[in-house]
Design a protein around this motif. Structure first.
Motif, PDB file in Angstrom:
ATOM      1  N   HIS A 103      13.746  -1.421  -2.678  1.00  0.00           N
ATOM      2  CA  HIS A 103      12.576  -1.879  -2.360  1.00  0.00           C
ATOM      3  C   HIS A 103      11.990  -2.901  -3.062  1.00  0.00           C
ATOM      4  O   HIS A 103      11.171  -3.698  -2.448  1.00  0.00           O
ATOM      5  CB  HIS A 103      11.515  -0.414  -2.764  1.00  0.00           C
ATOM      6  N   THR A 104      12.212  -3.028  -4.573  1.00  0.00           N
ATOM      7  CA  THR A 104      11.647  -4.096  -5.434  1.00  0.00           C
ATOM      8  C   THR A 104      12.444  -5.401  -4.786  1.00  0.00           C
ATOM      9  O   THR A 104      11.410  -6.477  -4.651  1.00  0.00           O
ATOM     10  CB  THR A 104      12.133  -3.681  -6.772  1.00  0.00           C
ATOM     11  N   SER A 107      10.768  -6.232  -1.470  1.00  0.00           N
ATOM     12  CA  SER A 107       9.343  -6.550  -1.630  1.00  0.00           C
ATOM     13  C   SER A 107       9.085  -7.916  -2.292  1.00  0.00           C
ATOM     14  O   SER A 107       8.216  -8.721  -1.669  1.00  0.00           O
ATOM     15  CB  SER A 107       8.491  -5.441  -2.326  1.00  0.00           C
ATOM     16  N   ILE A 132       1.181  -6.616  -1.638  1.00  0.00           N
ATOM     17  CA  ILE A 132       2.622  -6.399  -1.852  1.00  0.00           C
ATOM     18  C   ILE A 132       3.014  -5.881  -3.289  1.00  0.00           C
ATOM     19  O   ILE A 132       3.361  -4.873  -3.349  1.00  0.00           O
ATOM     20  CB  ILE A 132       3.351  -7.451  -1.370  1.00  0.00           C
ATOM     21  N   LEU A 136       4.049  -2.235  -5.059  1.00  0.00           N
ATOM     22  CA  LEU A 136       5.290  -2.253  -5.694  1.00  0.00           C
ATOM     23  C   LEU A 136       4.853  -1.318  -6.878  1.00  0.00           C
ATOM     24  O   LEU A 136       5.747  -0.506  -7.677  1.00  0.00           O
ATOM     25  CB  LEU A 136       5.788  -3.656  -5.777  1.00  0.00           C
ATOM     26  N   ASN A 149       6.106  -0.807   0.439  1.00  0.00           N
ATOM     27  CA  ASN A 149       6.131  -1.923   1.455  1.00  0.00           C
ATOM     28  C   ASN A 149       7.092  -1.902   2.544  1.00  0.00           C
ATOM     29  O   ASN A 149       7.935  -2.509   2.717  1.00  0.00           O
ATOM     30  CB  ASN A 149       6.551  -3.147   0.830  1.00  0.00           C
ATOM     31  N   ALA A 152       8.597  -4.826   4.451  1.00  0.00           N
ATOM     32  CA  ALA A 152       9.599  -5.341   3.675  1.00  0.00           C
ATOM     33  C   ALA A 152      10.967  -4.990   4.099  1.00  0.00           C
ATOM     34  O   ALA A 152      11.960  -6.021   3.963  1.00  0.00           O
ATOM     35  CB  ALA A 152       9.369  -5.229   2.177  1.00  0.00           C
TER      36      ALA A 152
END
Length: 371
Positions: A103-104, A107, A132, A136, A149, A152
């Motif tokens: 995810h990070t 994103s 965004i 996060l 997100n 993403a």
């Protein structure tokens, strides 16, 4: 996800209709009598165009539409899958590990992509980037109401060839997606028919996987040739285009099926049995052919007073109480007689039919019944 696959199938069907109509018209024009000079000359012109400019126009339109529909399907299914998973996971930590892991990075990549978007004003890009980063942050503090997100995971810069499809789904925890496609019965049947295998002849898993790779990569390559104004090394005739449409429809449905199955597994994994007022039974006998599961209850402690009936819901778990399946009771036999319901009060025997296929492993499962 249902809407995503429906829209995709409708789009492919439109391409099939265009090809079918074109071949019908060409066949019809070809049968016009030479005695009718004006019409015959007109139809000869059409037939000639059908083999040159017109056929190229149809080819270009079909390929671009097929690829665009497939790209949209992947994006929509990924986003629908994530939206559904979020509903089953009340905190970020309960999400599948692949989603948390990626995810990070994804994103931040999305934020950079937004920043480079020449079609957006600076103010709009800044606002989107702020959203965004804010989303996060909610995931990092892992509180209720986190915001993933989602876009993403569907954002991409490369065409959807097989490896990009694999990577996209691996990012959301579906690393076995290509294996699932290669083991899909409809995909296997298509490959068997295309290769001309006779009844009883088996197609290997490698042959199926190779066919999937070739066709998805070929579609992306042909789309790029058209987009860049390059003349294809070879055109596909109408019959081959129809076959391509059939394959894409089958592979799209297979992707949908795989994602739906995975989504259901995640949903079941996050169900807390303690939130349900259930009664527990185990050690059933499974009769696959008649589709019946039988129980012999000698001790009704903990069961007395429960109304077993058609429509009763069931969670089926392993020995660690991890839910493997859920089902609805659709048919009930109590003490060898058909019944719509039975209020448990004493020792009894009963058989049930469920709305899901039976598995031999059910004989080793626990059954939690609730109304």
């Amino acid at each position: 996800m249902k809407e995503s696959i429906k829209n995709f199938e409708d789009s492919v069907d439109k391409q099939v209709n265009i090809i079918s109509y074109t071949t019908f018209m060409i066949d019809t024009f070809g049968n016009v009598s030479p005695d009718n000079n004006d019409l015959h000359n007109l139809f000869l012109t059409f037939l000639k165009a059908g083999k040159t400019e017109y056929s190229q126009f149809i080819y270009n339109g079909i390929i671009v539409s097929l690829y665009g529909s497939f790209e949209r399907l992947i994006e929509d299914i990924v986003e629908s899958y994530l939206t559904s998973i979020i509903c089953h996971s009340d905190t970020f930590e309960k999400l599948p590990s692949a989603i948390k892991k990626n995810h990070t990075e994804l994103s931040l990549a999305l934020a950079l992509k937004v920043g480079k978007d020449r079609n957006r004003e600076i103010e709009e890009k800044s606002k989107l980037q702020s959203v965004i980063i804010s989303n996060l942050n909610t995931c990092m503090i892992n509180k209720d109401g986190y915001k993933l997100n989602v876009s993403a995971f569907s954002s991409h810069t490369a065409n959807f060839r097989l490896d990009i499809v694999r990577e996209t789904f691996s990012n959301i925890g579906l690393s076995s997606i290509i294996d699932d496609l290669a083991n899909n019965i409809e995909v296997i049947d298509f490959v068997r028919a295309e290769k001309g295998y006779g009844e009883g002849e088996n197609v290997t898993n490698n042959e199926v996987a190779s066919t999937i790779r070739f066709k998805l990569d070929d579609l992306a390559n042909r789309r790029n040739e058209i987009a860049h104004g390059t003349k294809p090394q070879n055109y596909l005739d109408y019959n081959l285009l129809l076959s391509f449409c059939e394959f894409m429809k089958i592979i799209g449905k297979a992707i949908y099926t795989s994602c739906s199955t995975s989504n259901n597994r995640v949903r079941l994994k996050n169900i807390d049995l303690s939130h349900y007022d259930t009664v527990y039974m185990n050690n059933p006998k499974v009769f696959i052919k008649p589709g019946v599961i039988g129980f012999k209850i000698e001790d009704v402690t903990g069961l007395s007073g429960f109304n077993l009936k058609v429509g009763t819901k069931i969670f089926i778990t392993n020995n660690n109480d991890e839910i493997q399946s859920e089902a609805t009771l659709v048919s009930l036999i109590v003490n060898k007689s058909d019944a719509n319901e039975y209020l448990i009060s004493e020792a009894f025997e009963f058989g049930i039919k469920l709305d899901i296929p039976l598995e031999n492993s059910f004989s080793r499962r626990k059954f939690f019944f609730y109304n």
